[in-house]
Write an enzyme that holds these catalytic residues in place. Structure first.
Site, PDB file in Angstrom:
ATOM      1  N   CYS A 187       6.505  -7.791  -4.227  1.00  0.00           N
ATOM      2  CA  CYS A 187       5.670  -8.580  -3.454  1.00  0.00           C
ATOM      3  C   CYS A 187       4.157  -8.006  -3.634  1.00  0.00           C
ATOM      4  O   CYS A 187       3.221  -8.848  -3.332  1.00  0.00           O
ATOM      5  CB  CYS A 187       6.076  -8.708  -2.294  1.00  0.00           C
ATOM      6  SG  CYS A 187       7.520  -9.552  -1.838  1.00  0.00           S
ATOM      7  N   HIS A 266       2.504   4.623  -5.500  1.00  0.00           N
ATOM      8  CA  HIS A 266       3.977   4.322  -6.059  1.00  0.00           C
ATOM      9  C   HIS A 266       4.782   5.248  -5.587  1.00  0.00           C
ATOM     10  O   HIS A 266       4.633   6.605  -5.803  1.00  0.00           O
ATOM     11  CB  HIS A 266       3.979   4.163  -7.682  1.00  0.00           C
ATOM     12  CG  HIS A 266       5.101   3.672  -8.121  1.00  0.00           C
ATOM     13  ND1 HIS A 266       6.368   3.641  -7.881  1.00  0.00           N
ATOM     14  CD2 HIS A 266       5.223   2.534  -8.933  1.00  0.00           C
ATOM     15  CE1 HIS A 266       7.177   2.910  -8.465  1.00  0.00           C
ATOM     16  NE2 HIS A 266       6.681   2.176  -9.135  1.00  0.00           N
ATOM     17  N   HIS A 350     -12.039  -7.719   8.352  1.00  0.00           N
ATOM     18  CA  HIS A 350     -10.618  -8.624   8.196  1.00  0.00           C
ATOM     19  C   HIS A 350      -9.672  -7.808   7.380  1.00  0.00           C
ATOM     20  O   HIS A 350      -9.988  -7.004   6.595  1.00  0.00           O
ATOM     21  CB  HIS A 350     -11.163  -9.810   7.270  1.00  0.00           C
ATOM     22  CG  HIS A 350     -12.323 -10.671   7.694  1.00  0.00           C
ATOM     23  ND1 HIS A 350     -12.267 -11.468   9.102  1.00  0.00           N
ATOM     24  CD2 HIS A 350     -13.636 -10.837   7.505  1.00  0.00           C
ATOM     25  CE1 HIS A 350     -13.626 -11.871   9.212  1.00  0.00           C
ATOM     26  NE2 HIS A 350     -14.315 -11.588   8.168  1.00  0.00           N
ATOM     27  N   HIS A 354       0.366  -8.193   3.900  1.00  0.00           N
ATOM     28  CA  HIS A 354       1.311  -8.932   3.238  1.00  0.00           C
ATOM     29  C   HIS A 354       2.395  -9.581   4.128  1.00  0.00           C
ATOM     30  O   HIS A 354       3.047  -8.771   5.107  1.00  0.00           O
ATOM     31  CB  HIS A 354       2.144  -8.094   2.290  1.00  0.00           C
ATOM     32  CG  HIS A 354       3.324  -8.906   1.840  1.00  0.00           C
ATOM     33  ND1 HIS A 354       3.558 -10.058   1.088  1.00  0.00           N
ATOM     34  CD2 HIS A 354       4.785  -8.393   1.893  1.00  0.00           C
ATOM     35  CE1 HIS A 354       4.762 -10.234   0.973  1.00  0.00           C
ATOM     36  NE2 HIS A 354       5.351  -9.347   1.323  1.00  0.00           N
ATOM     37  N   HIS A 383       4.119 -18.109   9.378  1.00  0.00           N
ATOM     38  CA  HIS A 383       4.574 -19.074  10.028  1.00  0.00           C
ATOM     39  C   HIS A 383       4.551 -20.618   9.341  1.00  0.00           C
ATOM     40  O   HIS A 383       5.376 -21.187   9.387  1.00  0.00           O
ATOM     41  CB  HIS A 383       3.732 -19.292  11.504  1.00  0.00           C
ATOM     42  CG  HIS A 383       4.445 -20.336  12.476  1.00  0.00           C
ATOM     43  ND1 HIS A 383       3.895 -21.709  12.351  1.00  0.00           N
ATOM     44  CD2 HIS A 383       5.195 -20.282  13.646  1.00  0.00           C
ATOM     45  CE1 HIS A 383       4.546 -22.507  13.147  1.00  0.00           C
ATOM     46  NE2 HIS A 383       5.552 -21.594  13.922  1.00  0.00           N
ATOM     47  N   ASN A 387       7.165 -16.450   3.698  1.00  0.00           N
ATOM     48  CA  ASN A 387       6.954 -15.090   2.718  1.00  0.00           C
ATOM     49  C   ASN A 387       6.774 -15.882   1.304  1.00  0.00           C
ATOM     50  O   ASN A 387       7.981 -15.847   0.620  1.00  0.00           O
ATOM     51  CB  ASN A 387       8.047 -14.040   2.788  1.00  0.00           C
ATOM     52  CG  ASN A 387       7.791 -12.904   2.071  1.00  0.00           C
ATOM     53  OD1 ASN A 387       6.687 -12.838   1.154  1.00  0.00           O
ATOM     54  ND2 ASN A 387       8.628 -11.949   1.977  1.00  0.00           N
TER      55      ASN A 387
END
Length: 459
Positions: A187, A266, A350, A354, A383, A387
């Protein structure tokens, strides 16, 4: 001039020769100095990073026919499986997921049973990717011949020819285009694509880069009964984003943002982190993605590593000093001292976290000390759209714009998590006040948000 000529006339031959030699020496010095200034200036301007601008972006908006209300999802689940425990488990997950009634699944998943064929998967890819690019072309006036670099990321669907080749064929892009297709990177791959495009724009002047982020849901439906592998069925939904980046200085006037930093972390060297999001087969041979119970703890560790790197780049000096003194104190005085979490609200207006699930957003809000308004874009995106994997960050940025909150000079922090395990960040600076766009993914529903999302929705 007359005075100079008179003075020269009074000089003897020896004095004139001495003057001439001194002038020659001074001329050599002047020429050498001028050459050195030009050389240093050329090296500086050639070696400094080229600015990377985000001209515009577009998010795919699924049609109402793809909508999957809770009742429909659970009805299909009961018709597909006769395992009552699995049905009850997925019901509990949906009740606490933070998803709404308007999230969408691709047409193939509406069949009973679902149809995860190669043809259906390609059809979904063409639908979401081409729709996002078409909208971006409409917004920017982009022409196929203007695209110099193409980067596509899709983690779990990697056909041959690739998705990048599919785009090149559809839009008849140039034969010398530099194209890349990233798969299996989870993702957070959207920010990896961004980093790759930025690096390409550093070495190719006067260029445009098209970045496409998506996840294809059709081929990844899990048929089994393992609970840790049923979660993606409940949370993931269809979506895609197309982003136009450029290093052309003339684009600065109409660009929305400038890319300031990309930081990648990572944790794959750790076996726990490597296997916490893992594609495998269950005992019955059904393939799917297993999500470890340690996922949130590992995500927290990855986030700490990431903010340790990004902090010095963005935080004011006062926060950096507090972080440093606490770090030294833990090592020298008392190891039990809690680590100091810098106040990133001083660095950013802001936050785009994710939208991987309610637990992800809750954890980051707690760890970073953010207010409900700071994570509003993430919660509302989860909502409304679910995802959507790597593209979720762009739906969140679109939400902030749709609410009319983006002002010139505002700074945006995008944070993505992905398998491997990775935590990646991107920092943007807004170049102009962004008016609420028309025709975006939030066009018909922004006025309904934000809404109160209960902890549990009884089904």
């Amino acid at each position: 001039m007359a005075a100079t000529a008179l003075e020269l006339a009074r000089m003897g031959p020896g004095e004139l020769l001495t003057l001439w030699r001194s002038l020659q020496l001074d001329l050599v010095h002047i020429l050498c100095s001028a050459f050195l200034v030009v050389f240093v200036g050329t090296v500086y301007f050639m070696s400094r990073p080229r600015p990377v601008y985000l001209v515009d972006y577009s998010c795919y908006k699924p049609p109402p026919s793809c909508r999957v209300p809770f009742a429909t999802f659970m009805e299909h689940t009961r018709l597909i499986t006769d395992d009552e425990k699995s049905v009850r488990f997925q019901t509990r997950i949906l009740e606490r997921s933070g998803l709404g009634e308007e999230t969408c699944l691709p047409p193939a998943n509406h069949y009973i049973p679902p149809n995860p064929s190669m043809e259906a998967s390609r059809a979904e890819a063409q639908l979401v990717i081409f729709s996002a690019i078409d909208d971006l072309v409409r917004r920017t006036g982009l022409k196929p011949k203007d695209i110099d670099i193409l980067v596509v990321n899709c983690s779990l669907f990697s056909p041959t020819p690739s998705l990048s080749a599919m785009i090149i064929n559809k839009y008849k892009l140039r034969s010398n285009i530099r194209s890349f297709n990233l798969s299996g990177m989870g993702c957070s791959a959207g920010l990896i694509s961004l980093d790759l495009a930025r690096d390409m724009l550093q070495v190719h002047p006067n260029s445009n880069a098209l970045v496409v982020s998506t996840e294809i849901i059709t081929p990844n439906f899990y048929w089994g009964t393992r609970r840790d592998m049923m979660l993606p069925n409940c949370l993931f939904r269809m979506g895609a984003a197309a982003i136009l980046l450029s290093n052309r200085r003339r684009e600065a006037r109409r660009a929305k943002y400038r890319l300031m930093h990309v930081v990648r972390t990572h944790k794959g060297a750790d076996d726990r982190a490597y296997r916490c999001v893992y594609e495998e087969e269950d005992e019955q041979g059904h393939s799917g993605i297993s999500l470890s119970k340690e996922l949130m703890a590992i995500a927290g560790e990855a986030l700490k590593s990431n903010i340790t790197t990004i902090g010095p780049l963005v935080l004011p000096m006062s926060e950096q000093l507090l972080f440093f003194f606490r770090l030294v104190g833990r090592k020298v005085i008392n190891k039990k001292w809690k680590p100091y979490i810098p106040d990133f609200k001083l660095a950013f207006e802001h936050f785009c976290i994710h939208a991987g699930g309610r637990a992800v957003i809750d954890e980051l809000q707690k760890n970073l000390g953010l207010s409900a308004r700071h994570v509003e874009a993430s919660r509302m995106t989860l909502h409304r759209f679910g995802n959507t994997s790597s593209s979720s960050l762009w739906y969140e940025l679109a939400y902030i714009e749709a609410k009319g909150r983006m002002r010139r000079g505002d700074r945006v922090w995008q944070i993505g998590f992905g398998s491997g395990f990775k935590c990646n960040s991107a920092v943007w600076k807004c170049l102009r006040t962004v008016k609420a766009p028309t025709g975006g993914p939030w066009d018909d529903c922004a006025n309904r948000y934000p809404i109160d999302i209960p902890e549990v929705v009884k089904l």
